[in-house]
Design a protein around this motif. Structure first.
Motif, mmCIF file in Angstrom:
data_model
loop_
_atom_site.group_PDB
_atom_site.id
_atom_site.type_symbol
_atom_site.label_atom_id
_atom_site.label_comp_id
_atom_site.label_asym_id
_atom_site.label_seq_id
_atom_site.Cartn_x
_atom_site.Cartn_y
_atom_site.Cartn_z
ATOM 1 N N GLU A 49 37.682 32.294 63.075
ATOM 2 C CA GLU A 49 36.291 31.864 62.933
ATOM 3 C C GLU A 49 35.676 32.565 61.719
ATOM 4 O OE1 GLU A 49 31.981 32.432 65.122
ATOM 5 O OE2 GLU A 49 33.794 32.908 66.248
ATOM 6 N N VAL A 50 35.048 31.779 60.854
ATOM 7 C CA VAL A 50 34.374 32.327 59.674
ATOM 8 C C VAL A 50 32.922 31.872 59.729
ATOM 9 C CG1 VAL A 50 34.309 32.380 57.153
ATOM 10 C CG2 VAL A 50 36.510 32.308 58.333
ATOM 11 N N GLU A 51 31.998 32.824 59.872
ATOM 12 C CA GLU A 51 30.584 32.489 60.056
ATOM 13 C C GLU A 51 29.933 31.925 58.795
ATOM 14 O OE1 GLU A 51 28.561 35.857 61.732
ATOM 15 O OE2 GLU A 51 29.661 35.707 63.614
ATOM 16 N N SER A 52 30.340 32.371 57.624
ATOM 17 C CA SER A 52 29.747 31.879 56.381
ATOM 18 C C SER A 52 30.850 31.563 55.383
ATOM 19 C CB SER A 52 28.766 32.921 55.813
ATOM 20 O OG SER A 52 28.233 32.484 54.587
ATOM 21 N N THR A 53 31.305 32.574 54.657
ATOM 22 C CA THR A 53 32.438 32.426 53.746
ATOM 23 C C THR A 53 33.442 33.522 54.051
ATOM 24 O OG1 THR A 53 31.396 33.805 52.047
ATOM 25 C CG2 THR A 53 31.013 31.420 51.902
ATOM 26 N N ALA A 54 34.669 33.321 53.591
ATOM 27 C CA ALA A 54 35.726 34.289 53.879
ATOM 28 C C ALA A 54 35.509 35.615 53.153
ATOM 29 C CB ALA A 54 37.087 33.704 53.504
ATOM 30 N N PHE A 55 34.880 35.561 51.965
ATOM 31 C CA PHE A 55 34.733 36.753 51.138
ATOM 32 C C PHE A 55 33.298 36.916 50.650
ATOM 33 C CE2 PHE A 55 38.992 34.928 50.258
ATOM 34 C CZ PHE A 55 39.761 35.892 50.879
ATOM 35 N N ARG A 56 32.988 38.094 50.149
ATOM 36 C CA ARG A 56 31.713 38.397 49.483
ATOM 37 C C ARG A 56 32.033 38.883 48.077
ATOM 38 N NH1 ARG A 56 31.717 36.542 52.830
ATOM 39 N NH2 ARG A 56 31.041 36.610 54.927
ATOM 40 N N ALA A 57 31.306 38.373 47.088
ATOM 41 C CA ALA A 57 31.386 38.899 45.724
ATOM 42 C C ALA A 57 30.383 40.038 45.651
ATOM 43 C CB ALA A 57 31.064 37.822 44.697
ATOM 44 N N THR A 58 30.870 41.258 45.438
ATOM 45 C CA THR A 58 30.021 42.444 45.545
ATOM 46 C C THR A 58 29.760 43.142 44.218
ATOM 47 O OG1 THR A 58 31.965 43.788 46.042
ATOM 48 C CG2 THR A 58 30.742 42.884 47.925
ATOM 49 N N GLN A 59 30.566 42.847 43.198
ATOM 50 C CA GLN A 59 30.384 43.468 41.889
ATOM 51 C C GLN A 59 30.553 42.412 40.816
ATOM 52 O OE1 GLN A 59 33.155 46.688 41.478
ATOM 53 N NE2 GLN A 59 32.447 47.727 43.314
ATOM 54 N N MET A 60 29.847 42.632 39.687
ATOM 55 C CA MET A 60 29.891 41.651 38.613
ATOM 56 C C MET A 60 29.960 42.359 37.256
ATOM 57 S SD MET A 60 27.243 38.484 37.962
ATOM 58 C CE MET A 60 25.776 39.509 37.936
ATOM 59 N N THR A 61 30.709 41.760 36.349
ATOM 60 C CA THR A 61 30.730 42.198 34.958
ATOM 61 C C THR A 61 30.475 40.980 34.093
ATOM 62 O OG1 THR A 61 33.112 41.836 34.746
ATOM 63 C CG2 THR A 61 32.394 44.055 35.395
ATOM 64 N N MET A 62 29.947 41.213 32.897
ATOM 65 C CA MET A 62 29.717 40.119 31.954
ATOM 66 C C MET A 62 30.147 40.541 30.570
ATOM 67 S SD MET A 62 26.208 38.218 32.843
ATOM 68 C CE MET A 62 25.502 38.739 34.375
ATOM 69 N N ASP A 63 30.696 39.577 29.863
ATOM 70 C CA ASP A 63 31.097 39.785 28.490
ATOM 71 C C ASP A 63 30.622 38.569 27.699
ATOM 72 O OD1 ASP A 63 32.475 41.018 26.334
ATOM 73 O OD2 ASP A 63 34.147 39.628 26.626
ATOM 74 N N ARG A 70 31.504 35.342 29.797
ATOM 75 C CA ARG A 70 32.489 35.326 30.888
ATOM 76 C C ARG A 70 31.937 36.227 31.990
ATOM 77 N NH1 ARG A 70 38.087 34.143 30.174
ATOM 78 N NH2 ARG A 70 38.542 36.032 31.328
ATOM 79 N N VAL A 71 31.778 35.659 33.171
ATOM 80 C CA VAL A 71 31.272 36.398 34.328
ATOM 81 C C VAL A 71 32.462 36.741 35.218
ATOM 82 C CG1 VAL A 71 29.787 36.329 36.364
ATOM 83 C CG2 VAL A 71 29.057 35.203 34.250
ATOM 84 N N GLY A 72 32.712 38.029 35.388
ATOM 85 C CA GLY A 72 33.774 38.493 36.269
ATOM 86 C C GLY A 72 33.195 38.967 37.586
ATOM 87 N N LEU A 73 33.870 38.652 38.669
ATOM 88 C CA LEU A 73 33.427 39.068 39.997
ATOM 89 C C LEU A 73 34.539 39.828 40.712
ATOM 90 C CD1 LEU A 73 31.750 35.730 41.193
ATOM 91 C CD2 LEU A 73 30.599 37.794 40.361
ATOM 92 N N THR A 74 34.159 40.853 41.445
ATOM 93 C CA THR A 74 35.071 41.577 42.321
ATOM 94 C C THR A 74 34.639 41.284 43.755
ATOM 95 O OG1 THR A 74 35.365 43.315 40.677
ATOM 96 C CG2 THR A 74 36.026 43.825 42.935
#
Length: 145
Positions: A49-63, A70-74
């Motif tokens: 069961e997944v209430e929303s999404t499987a993962f959360r994007a918690t950090q971001m970098t931009m170049d 380019r937007v990078g997500l962790t």
């Protein structure tokens, strides 16, 4: 098994406390064509069961800037990706408000934490796009549902 809206993984009602176990389970997680989530191992396929999404994007970098950005997500799983054609960003309208999501793999998505969404929105408004949106890896992504 269940993944709560905040990204906490549960097994038989108890949170899974070991990050290594969550990372391991995340590598065998898939989303079926009907929208259900399953853990696929060589021996079996288990519904989760997944209430929303499987993962959360918690950090971001931009170049870069504008079309060259380019937007990078962790992700909370430890995965990293670049928003672009292979990992498009969409915003869904949900009862809880806008839900910014990026495609990860095997039909799975990661929801951006609010602070990342607001940071992208500030950039989009400052750049004056109509509709407001963000460029990443050569593609434009609107930030409204």
């Amino acid at each position: 098994m269940r993944i709560a809206r905040d990204g906490t993984w549960f097994y038989r009602g108890s949170p899974i406390a070991r990050p290594a176990m969550v990372r391991l389970f995340s590598t065998v997680l898939r989303r079926e064509a009907n929208g259900s989530h399953v853990l696929v191992t060589p021996a079996e396929k288990l519904t989760i069961e997944v209430e929303s999404t499987a993962f959360r994007a918690t950090q971001m970098t931009m170049d870069g800037h504008a079309e060259q950005r380019r937007v990078g997500l962790t992700l909370d799983s430890g995965d990293a990706l670049v928003v672009g054609p292979d990992h498009p960003l969409t915003v869904l309208d949900t009862p809880e408000g806008p839900s910014p999501r990026v495609a990860v793999r095997f039909g799975l998505e990661a929801e951006l934490v609010r602070s990342l969404y607001y940071e992208l929105a500030e950039i989009a408004l400052a750049e004056g796009h109509d509709p407001p949106g963000i460029w990443s890896d050569g593609q434009f992504f609107p930030l409204a549902p």
